[in-house]
Every structure is written in structure tokens, then in C-alpha cells.
Motif scaffolding. Structure first.
Motif, PDB file in Angstrom:
ATOM      1  N   PHE A 261       0.854  -1.190   0.000  1.00 29.83           N
ATOM      2  CA  PHE A 261       0.000   0.000   0.000  1.00 29.83           C
ATOM      3  C   PHE A 261       0.888   1.237   0.000  1.00 29.83           C
ATOM      4  O   PHE A 261       2.078   1.148   0.282  1.00 29.83           O
ATOM      5  N   ARG A 262       0.300   2.379  -0.337  1.00 27.37           N
ATOM      6  CA  ARG A 262       1.097   3.580  -0.568  1.00 27.37           C
ATOM      7  C   ARG A 262       0.736   4.755   0.325  1.00 27.37           C
ATOM      8  O   ARG A 262       1.362   5.818   0.219  1.00 27.37           O
ATOM      9  N   HIS A 263      -0.255   4.600   1.183  1.00 24.38           N
ATOM     10  CA  HIS A 263      -0.685   5.705   2.050  1.00 24.38           C
ATOM     11  C   HIS A 263      -0.935   5.177   3.454  1.00 24.38           C
ATOM     12  O   HIS A 263      -1.527   4.105   3.622  1.00 24.38           O
ATOM     13  N   LEU A 264      -0.523   5.964   4.440  1.00 23.10           N
ATOM     14  CA  LEU A 264      -0.595   5.541   5.822  1.00 23.10           C
ATOM     15  C   LEU A 264      -1.071   6.704   6.686  1.00 23.10           C
ATOM     16  O   LEU A 264      -0.354   7.701   6.825  1.00 23.10           O
ATOM     17  N   PRO A 265      -2.283   6.605   7.238  1.00 27.80           N
ATOM     18  CA  PRO A 265      -2.715   7.647   8.170  1.00 27.80           C
ATOM     19  C   PRO A 265      -1.830   7.656   9.420  1.00 27.80           C
ATOM     20  O   PRO A 265      -1.438   6.604   9.923  1.00 27.80           O
ATOM     21  N   VAL A 266      -1.517   8.842   9.886  1.00 27.42           N
ATOM     22  CA  VAL A 266      -0.742   9.019  11.111  1.00 27.42           C
ATOM     23  C   VAL A 266      -1.748   9.321  12.219  1.00 27.42           C
ATOM     24  O   VAL A 266      -2.572  10.226  12.078  1.00 27.42           O
ATOM     25  N   VAL A 267      -1.692   8.535  13.299  1.00 22.41           N
ATOM     26  CA  VAL A 267      -2.671   8.697  14.378  1.00 22.41           C
ATOM     27  C   VAL A 267      -1.979   8.953  15.712  1.00 22.41           C
ATOM     28  O   VAL A 267      -0.813   8.594  15.908  1.00 22.41           O
ATOM     29  N   ASP A 268      -2.733   9.563  16.628  1.00 24.19           N
ATOM     30  CA  ASP A 268      -2.233   9.750  17.984  1.00 24.19           C
ATOM     31  C   ASP A 268      -2.599   8.541  18.836  1.00 24.19           C
ATOM     32  O   ASP A 268      -3.127   7.545  18.317  1.00 24.19           O
ATOM     33  N   ASP A 269      -2.350   8.626  20.121  1.00 22.98           N
ATOM     34  CA  ASP A 269      -2.607   7.492  21.017  1.00 22.98           C
ATOM     35  C   ASP A 269      -4.082   7.118  21.116  1.00 22.98           C
ATOM     36  O   ASP A 269      -4.420   6.008  21.514  1.00 22.98           O
ATOM     37  N   ASN A 270      -4.978   8.046  20.759  1.00 21.20           N
ATOM     38  CA  ASN A 270      -6.418   7.782  20.799  1.00 21.20           C
ATOM     39  C   ASN A 270      -6.971   7.329  19.458  1.00 21.20           C
ATOM     40  O   ASN A 270      -8.177   7.154  19.305  1.00 21.20           O
ATOM     41  N   GLY A 271      -6.094   7.170  18.467  1.00 19.87           N
ATOM     42  CA  GLY A 271      -6.536   6.742  17.145  1.00 19.87           C
ATOM     43  C   GLY A 271      -7.061   7.862  16.272  1.00 19.87           C
ATOM     44  O   GLY A 271      -7.610   7.607  15.206  1.00 19.87           O
ATOM     45  N   HIS A 272      -6.888   9.118  16.713  1.00 18.66           N
ATOM     46  CA  HIS A 272      -7.319  10.266  15.911  1.00 18.66           C
ATOM     47  C   HIS A 272      -6.225  10.642  14.918  1.00 18.66           C
ATOM     48  O   HIS A 272      -5.043  10.695  15.268  1.00 18.66           O
ATOM     49  N   MET A 273      -6.629  10.920  13.701  1.00 18.50           N
ATOM     50  CA  MET A 273      -5.672  11.205  12.638  1.00 18.50           C
ATOM     51  C   MET A 273      -4.990  12.558  12.815  1.00 18.50           C
ATOM     52  O   MET A 273      -5.631  13.543  13.159  1.00 18.50           O
ATOM     53  N   LEU A 274      -3.686  12.552  12.553  1.00 19.52           N
ATOM     54  CA  LEU A 274      -2.875  13.762  12.606  1.00 19.52           C
ATOM     55  C   LEU A 274      -2.386  14.167  11.226  1.00 19.52           C
ATOM     56  O   LEU A 274      -1.961  15.297  11.016  1.00 19.52           O
ATOM     57  N   GLY A 275      -2.429  13.242  10.280  1.00 19.26           N
ATOM     58  CA  GLY A 275      -1.960  13.482   8.929  1.00 19.26           C
ATOM     59  C   GLY A 275      -1.946  12.183   8.148  1.00 19.26           C
ATOM     60  O   GLY A 275      -2.377  11.145   8.654  1.00 19.26           O
ATOM     61  N   VAL A 276      -1.452  12.253   6.932  1.00 16.22           N
ATOM     62  CA  VAL A 276      -1.304  11.073   6.081  1.00 16.22           C
ATOM     63  C   VAL A 276       0.080  11.144   5.446  1.00 16.22           C
ATOM     64  O   VAL A 276       0.492  12.192   4.960  1.00 16.22           O
ATOM     65  N   VAL A 277       0.788  10.021   5.476  1.00 11.04           N
ATOM     66  CA  VAL A 277       2.108   9.929   4.865  1.00 11.04           C
ATOM     67  C   VAL A 277       1.995   9.003   3.660  1.00 11.04           C
ATOM     68  O   VAL A 277       1.464   7.898   3.771  1.00 11.04           O
ATOM     69  N   SER A 278       2.478   9.464   2.525  1.00 10.62           N
ATOM     70  CA  SER A 278       2.512   8.616   1.335  1.00 10.62           C
ATOM     71  C   SER A 278       3.877   7.965   1.228  1.00 10.62           C
ATOM     72  O   SER A 278       4.841   8.387   1.886  1.00 10.62           O
ATOM     73  N   ILE A 279       3.984   6.971   0.382  1.00 11.77           N
ATOM     74  CA  ILE A 279       5.272   6.325   0.175  1.00 11.77           C
ATOM     75  C   ILE A 279       6.280   7.330  -0.384  1.00 11.77           C
ATOM     76  O   ILE A 279       7.460   7.296  -0.038  1.00 11.77           O
ATOM     77  N   GLY A 280       5.806   8.255  -1.199  1.00 11.88           N
ATOM     78  CA  GLY A 280       6.690   9.305  -1.723  1.00 11.88           C
ATOM     79  C   GLY A 280       7.222  10.202  -0.619  1.00 11.88           C
ATOM     80  O   GLY A 280       8.394  10.592  -0.634  1.00 11.88           O
TER      81      GLY A 280
END
Length: 153
Positions: free
Chosen positions: A110-129
Motif C-alpha cells: 500500500f502507498r498511504h498511511l494515516p498518522v494517528v495519535d494514542d487515541n486513534g485520531h488522525m494527525l496526517g497522512v504519509v505517502s510512500i513518496g
């Protein structure tokens, strides 16, 4: 390089519309056509599916849409996103490093990974690029430091 540094680099880039903390989400009941329009408009490769805009329920990529059109025809565009999204969403934290993220993406294909905090809330998205770019910058800095040590600088 850590994921939080990768997100900071995204925010500091000169690319128009790049904002690491702006997370594109779509509701599970939106149509696949709506998702395709969103991906095209923002020139992104994936959109996070979320009912509250904070917690990932799924993810839908351009590749997912193309594969489903190839398999089931264009009628899939009228179906809800929830019918074709990936529900087992992989995530990462800001403390993970680029190499670990790259390995997970490569192994999971896969090529995209959501970045989450300790509560599972999204902080951003990191792509493979993003991860590759971060890793390359890290390697360049290491090379420069080693060259400086060898040259006596």
C-alpha cells in the motif's frame, strides 16, 4: 527521520496545496464517483474514509477504484465507497521512523498511511513518496556529515 519530521517537511514544501495536517476524508456512504472526483481535484492518491473526520474507518485509493472498474465495470462508480474501501487500515504514529514506514508499506503493498495519535485520531497522512523523500534527505545529511568528518571539517 521520524514521521513527525516527515509531516513537518510536507508543511514546509513549496508544493501548492500540500498541507500535512489537512486530511482528505470522505463518508462511507458517498459514491465511488464522489471519491474519484475528490482524488482528481486534490491530486491525491488515496482518501481516508471516516464517519467523524478524525478516526479512519477505511481507505480508498485510485488503484482500488481502477481495479474495481476493471473487475465490475463502470457501474461501480454509483456504489458507496464502503463497498470497495480497504477496511483493515494500517496506521502509524509520529514516533515511527521513515525506514519502518517504508518497510510496512512495501510488505503490505500500500502507498498511504494515516498518522494517528494514542487515541486513534488522525494527525496526517504519509505517502510512500513522502517517506522516500524523508529517507533520502536523511541519507544525504548522513553523507554530508561523514564527508565532513573525513575531510576534517
Amino acid at each position: 527521520m521520524l514521521v513527525n519530521q516527515i509531516l513537518a517537511l510536507k508543511n514546509g514544501s513549496d508544493k501548492p496545496g500540500v498541507n500535512a495536517t489537512a486530511i482528505m476524508t470522505i463518508q462511507p456512504d458517498a459514491t465511488v464517483a464522489d471519491a474519484a472526483r475528490l482524488l482528481a481535484e486534490y491530486r491525491i492518491g488515496a482518501v481516508v474514509v471516516s464517519t467523524d473526520g478524525q478516526t479512519p474507518a477505511g481507505i480508498l485509493s485510485e488503484r482500488d477504484i481502477v481495479r474495481q472498474i476493471g473487475k465490475n465495470g463502470p457501474g461501480i462508480l454509483d456504489q458507496p465507497v464502503s463497498s470497495i474501501m480497504t477496511t483493515s487500515v494500517q496506521t502509524c504514529t509520529v514516533a515511527e521512523n521513515a525506514l519502518t514506514v517504508l518497510q510496512r508499506m512495501t510488505q503490505g503493498r500500500f502507498r498511504h498511511l494515516p498518522v494517528v495519535d494514542d487515541n486513534g485520531h488522525m494527525l496526517g497522512v504519509v505517502s510512500i513518496g513522502d517517506a522516500v523523500s524523508g529517507r533520502l534527505q536523511e541519507l544525504a545529511a548522513e553523507r554530508e556529515a561523514l564527508t565532513g568528518m573525513i575531510m576534517g571539517n
